[in-house]
Design an enzyme around this catalytic site. Structure first.
Site, mmCIF file in Angstrom:
data_model
loop_
_atom_site.group_PDB
_atom_site.id
_atom_site.type_symbol
_atom_site.label_atom_id
_atom_site.label_comp_id
_atom_site.label_asym_id
_atom_site.label_seq_id
_atom_site.Cartn_x
_atom_site.Cartn_y
_atom_site.Cartn_z
ATOM 1 N N TYR A 34 39.243 4.295 2.605
ATOM 2 C CA TYR A 34 39.258 3.838 3.994
ATOM 3 C C TYR A 34 39.031 5.015 4.938
ATOM 4 C CZ TYR A 34 40.930 -0.688 2.342
ATOM 5 O OH TYR A 34 41.020 -1.899 1.721
ATOM 6 N N GLU B 179 31.210 -4.346 -11.503
ATOM 7 C CA GLU B 179 30.475 -3.113 -11.228
ATOM 8 C C GLU B 179 30.939 -1.951 -12.107
ATOM 9 O OE1 GLU B 179 30.141 -2.374 -7.039
ATOM 10 O OE2 GLU B 179 29.634 -4.468 -6.619
ATOM 11 N N ASN C 17 34.783 -8.636 7.762
ATOM 12 C CA ASN C 17 33.396 -8.658 7.273
ATOM 13 C C ASN C 17 32.930 -10.096 7.042
ATOM 14 O OD1 ASN C 17 30.995 -8.322 5.939
ATOM 15 N ND2 ASN C 17 31.891 -7.441 4.066
ATOM 16 N N CYS D 208 32.365 -4.667 0.964
ATOM 17 C CA CYS D 208 33.629 -4.108 1.430
ATOM 18 C C CYS D 208 34.626 -3.965 0.268
ATOM 19 C CB CYS D 208 34.214 -4.957 2.562
ATOM 20 S SG CYS D 208 34.388 -6.682 2.155
ATOM 21 N N HIS D 209 34.312 -4.598 -0.873
ATOM 22 C CA HIS D 209 35.191 -4.417 -2.044
ATOM 23 C C HIS D 209 35.082 -2.995 -2.620
ATOM 24 C CE1 HIS D 209 31.240 -5.807 -3.585
ATOM 25 N NE2 HIS D 209 31.497 -5.025 -4.618
#
Lengths: 156, 202
Positions: free
Chosen positions: B139, B197, B162, B170-171
């Site tokens: 962040y 991912e 978002n 945003c993850h």
């Protein structure tokens, strides 16, 4: 937050009545094209409508105009569309009488509109007036005259 | 039967009207008469609310059961000319399916930022959109990239708002030290996306 509901909700809520109205006014053959044109005009104009407007009456105003246009276009064409038999709605005899609705379609435009707006769209006299672009009294008179003429011509 | 009663008989047009309405929705969406097209799409993260405008992908929502709330905001902020038209979302659906199946790392979709915050909030999302597949930032780092290194809370808040999660990733923003932090769609969905991912193990 006061904004218009999504057009999809308008479509969900009124599509059957609008379709039925166009079948009644323009006939089965033309109803589908009129329906597409009605909704295409409607969605384009929809964002400019005031929140809280009478969406149903507004929608039927557009639908009636499209039915009138289709009626005129059909009159200009030499094709005898009237000779194409309308498919029977119900074989059990509980549906609308095709012969009666053929007579409705032969009424003068305002009478025809008033009858269909009243009995298919279930609009009030005031709403019918708004849809026809006339006063509530004129709407009532057109409806009355249309019904009188049907009463004379309709053979049960 | 009286004339009035006979005129009042309703013809059953259920199916014809439904088919005609669907044809209309597809046409209106294809020709831009519908300013917004939406659909509900199944996904491994549950059903998604997905909406697009003629400019690009507008919104992805995890709470498909609250479709009315999504639509209300779209009507107020974008346009009420909204139709359910899954055909308009074919490209979005295909790319999401490929992503969830592990066959796609970047989305090639134009975006419509109408529902995003402006100013710092938008800069946070822009910086987030540049985090590559499999990468993560904290962040603090995302706040710095958006131009205000100290605005860590504001950055978190911007990420929570978002409107286009998954595609604007945003993850991929985590707490310093590696804790997952928060997620608009719930922490389990964030974990699932990071598993896809390869950032966290399944």
């Amino acid at each position: 937050m006061t904004s218009l509901p999504p057009f999809q909700a308008v479509l969900d809520q009124h599509r059957e009545d609008v379709y039925r109205f166009l079948v009644a006014l323009a006939g089965r053959q033309e109803a589908d094209d009129c329906f597409q044109e009605t909704l295409m005009s409607a969605i384009r104009a929809y964002p400019k409508l005031q929140p809280g407007a009478n969406v149903r009456a507004w929608l039927f105003t557009i639908a009636r105009r499209k039915a009138v246009d289709a009626h005129r276009a059909r009159g200009r064409r030499a094709v005898p569309v009237e000779s194409v038999p309308e498919p029977a709605a119900h074989s059990n005899g509980t549906g609308p009488d095709p012969e009666l609705w053929r007579l409705v379609r032969e009424l003068p435009p305002r009478q025809r509109g008033a009858v269909a707006l009243r009995f298919v769209a279930d609009l009030s006299h005031a709403e019918i007036g708004a849809a026809l672009g006339c006063s509530q009294d004129a709407a009532r008179q057109n409806l009355h005259a249309g019904l009188e003429r049907l009463r004379e011509e309709w053979v049960r | 039967m009286t004339l009035e009663a006979q005129l009042g008989l309703k013809q059953d047009v259920t199916e014809a009207a439904q088919a005609a309405a669907r044809r209309f929705a597809a046409q209106a969406a294809a020709h831009g008469a519908a300013k917004v097209a939406y659909a509900l799409e199944p996904s491994p993260l549950g059903e998604l609310f997905v909406a697009t405008t003629t400019r690009g992908l507008l919104e992805i929502g995890f709470e498909a059961e609250h479709v009315d709330a999504y639509l209300e905001r779209i009507c107020a902020r974008v346009s009420p000319a909204v139709l359910e038209a899954p055909g308009r979302l074919d490209a979005v659906r295909r790319q999401l399916d490929e992503y969830f199946a592990g066959r796609r790392e970047t989305f090639e979709l134009p975006l419509d930022w109408s529902l995003a915050r402006q100013g710092f909030g938008r800069r946070v999302l822009d910086a987030t959109a540049r985090i590559p597949f499999g990468g993560v930032l904290t962040y603090r780092e995302i706040a710095a990239r958006a131009g205000s290194p100290k605005a860590i809370r504001a950055a978190g808040s911007a990420l929570g708002a978002n409107p286009i999660p998954i595609v604007v990733p945003c993850h991929r923003v985590l707490r310093t030290g590696g804790a997952l932090g928060g997620y608009g769609g719930g922490i389990e969905r964030k974990r699932r996306l990071l598993e896809i991912e390869g950032v966290v193990s399944a």
